[in-house]
Design an enzyme around this catalytic site. Sequence first.
Site, PDB file in Angstrom:
ATOM      1  N   TYR A   1      -2.296  13.278  -2.073  1.00 35.01           N
ATOM      2  CA  TYR A   1      -2.385  12.452  -0.869  1.00 35.01           C
ATOM      3  C   TYR A   1      -3.844  12.209  -0.505  1.00 35.01           C
ATOM      4  O   TYR A   1      -4.262  11.062  -0.256  1.00 35.01           O
ATOM      5  CB  TYR A   1      -1.658  13.146   0.285  1.00 35.01           C
TER       6      TYR A   1
ATOM      7  N   VAL B   1      -0.274  10.172  13.430  1.00 34.55           N
ATOM      8  CA  VAL B   1       0.388   9.128  14.215  1.00 34.55           C
ATOM      9  C   VAL B   1       1.865   9.500  14.360  1.00 34.55           C
ATOM     10  O   VAL B   1       2.493   9.979  13.405  1.00 34.55           O
ATOM     11  CB  VAL B   1       0.245   7.754  13.530  1.00 34.55           C
TER      12      VAL B   1
ATOM     13  N   ASN C   1       0.151  -1.253   3.812  1.00 37.02           N
ATOM     14  CA  ASN C   1       0.460  -0.128   4.685  1.00 37.02           C
ATOM     15  C   ASN C   1       1.419   0.893   4.064  1.00 37.02           C
ATOM     16  O   ASN C   1       1.442   2.042   4.487  1.00 37.02           O
ATOM     17  CB  ASN C   1       1.056  -0.659   5.992  1.00 37.02           C
TER      18      ASN C   1
ATOM     19  N   ASP D   1       9.534  -2.488  -4.015  1.00 39.32           N
ATOM     20  CA  ASP D   1       8.821  -1.237  -4.254  1.00 39.32           C
ATOM     21  C   ASP D   1       7.386  -1.579  -4.644  1.00 39.32           C
ATOM     22  O   ASP D   1       7.164  -2.296  -5.625  1.00 39.32           O
ATOM     23  CB  ASP D   1       9.528  -0.477  -5.381  1.00 39.32           C
ATOM     24  N   VAL D   2       6.404  -1.077  -3.911  1.00 41.72           N
ATOM     25  CA  VAL D   2       5.012  -1.413  -4.214  1.00 41.72           C
ATOM     26  C   VAL D   2       4.579  -0.896  -5.585  1.00 41.72           C
ATOM     27  O   VAL D   2       3.560  -1.353  -6.132  1.00 41.72           O
ATOM     28  CB  VAL D   2       4.050  -0.885  -3.127  1.00 41.72           C
TER      29      VAL D   2
ATOM     30  N   SER E   1      -6.430   6.964   5.786  1.00 40.29           N
ATOM     31  CA  SER E   1      -6.152   8.105   6.652  1.00 40.29           C
ATOM     32  C   SER E   1      -7.474   8.808   6.924  1.00 40.29           C
ATOM     33  O   SER E   1      -8.463   8.597   6.208  1.00 40.29           O
ATOM     34  CB  SER E   1      -5.186   9.069   5.939  1.00 40.29           C
TER      35      SER E   1
ATOM     36  N   LYS F   1      -5.807   8.609  -0.709  1.00 40.19           N
ATOM     37  CA  LYS F   1      -6.397   8.020   0.491  1.00 40.19           C
ATOM     38  C   LYS F   1      -7.904   7.830   0.341  1.00 40.19           C
ATOM     39  O   LYS F   1      -8.468   6.871   0.880  1.00 40.19           O
ATOM     40  CB  LYS F   1      -6.076   8.879   1.718  1.00 40.19           C
TER      41      LYS F   1
ATOM     42  N   ASP G   1       9.591  -3.575   2.340  1.00 40.78           N
ATOM     43  CA  ASP G   1       9.762  -2.123   2.351  1.00 40.78           C
ATOM     44  C   ASP G   1      10.707  -1.740   1.222  1.00 40.78           C
ATOM     45  O   ASP G   1      11.600  -2.518   0.862  1.00 40.78           O
ATOM     46  CB  ASP G   1      10.323  -1.649   3.690  1.00 40.78           C
TER      47      ASP G   1
END
Length: 270
Positions: free
Chosen positions: A168, A201, A102, A75-76, A151, A172, A37
């Site tokens: 976003y 969620v 994720n 950090d991705v 999503s 996705k 993370d």
Amino acid sequence: MGSLDGKVAFITGAARGQGRAEAVKLASEGAHIIAVDICAQIGSVPYPLATADDLALTVKLVEDTGARIVARQADVRDQAGLASALQSGVDELGRLDIVVANAGIAPMQSGADGWRDVIDVNLTGVHHTVEVAIPTLVEQGEGGSIVLTSSVAGLIGVGSDDPGAIGYVAAKHGIVGLMRIYANLLAQHSIRVNSVHPAGVDTPMINNEATRQWLGSIAEKTPQEMGNALPVQVLQAEDIANAVAWLVSDSARYVTGVALPVDAGSVNKR
């Protein structure tokens, strides 16, 4: 005996929310965990991101199941740093079998900065996650399973006209493209690739004042875009983790290239 005994899972965004639930669920099924993370804030994100303390709690919860865990801050968006974090886990745990990409953000009212950040994290970050995992999975020669978190917004065009919100949805949707091409590219190595598509969620990404305000504004303008078919307003992180656990298990050994809604009928309703 668990369905994932002896396997090792690499999970990004594991400090809280869906990532934590997935780490704990897969650990309860016998997998050891490599948890990553960022544990830092990103400027365009209007709600607090996870902290080092959050990641430490994930470590405790996984260890409570009896599983081993290697946790690193990474950090991705930084492919080299992500590769280093993964390698440290492989070095300690000995192998890699499962990848859950994720990590994600929702800068829904953040303008141009939100567009750039959400594409970098939610799309490029997923690409990086798969890319750093491929060499080990292929070299082992034993197949594997990759799940990309998308999503319902990766299947339908919902949202507002803010660049962050548009980004976003674009990111996705882009995850579906990544899933499909990787499913084809990696099939020869018996590596399966699927995506999951949750509705809302109950995680800190949704359950915060900024996101609640944004959702309220969408509901006022286009109420038909909101809500699920089943009589439930919000899903729990464990609901998504259960679906991921099935996808990465041998029970789904011939399931690949699938975009799986876990959405209480949200997509079907539209």
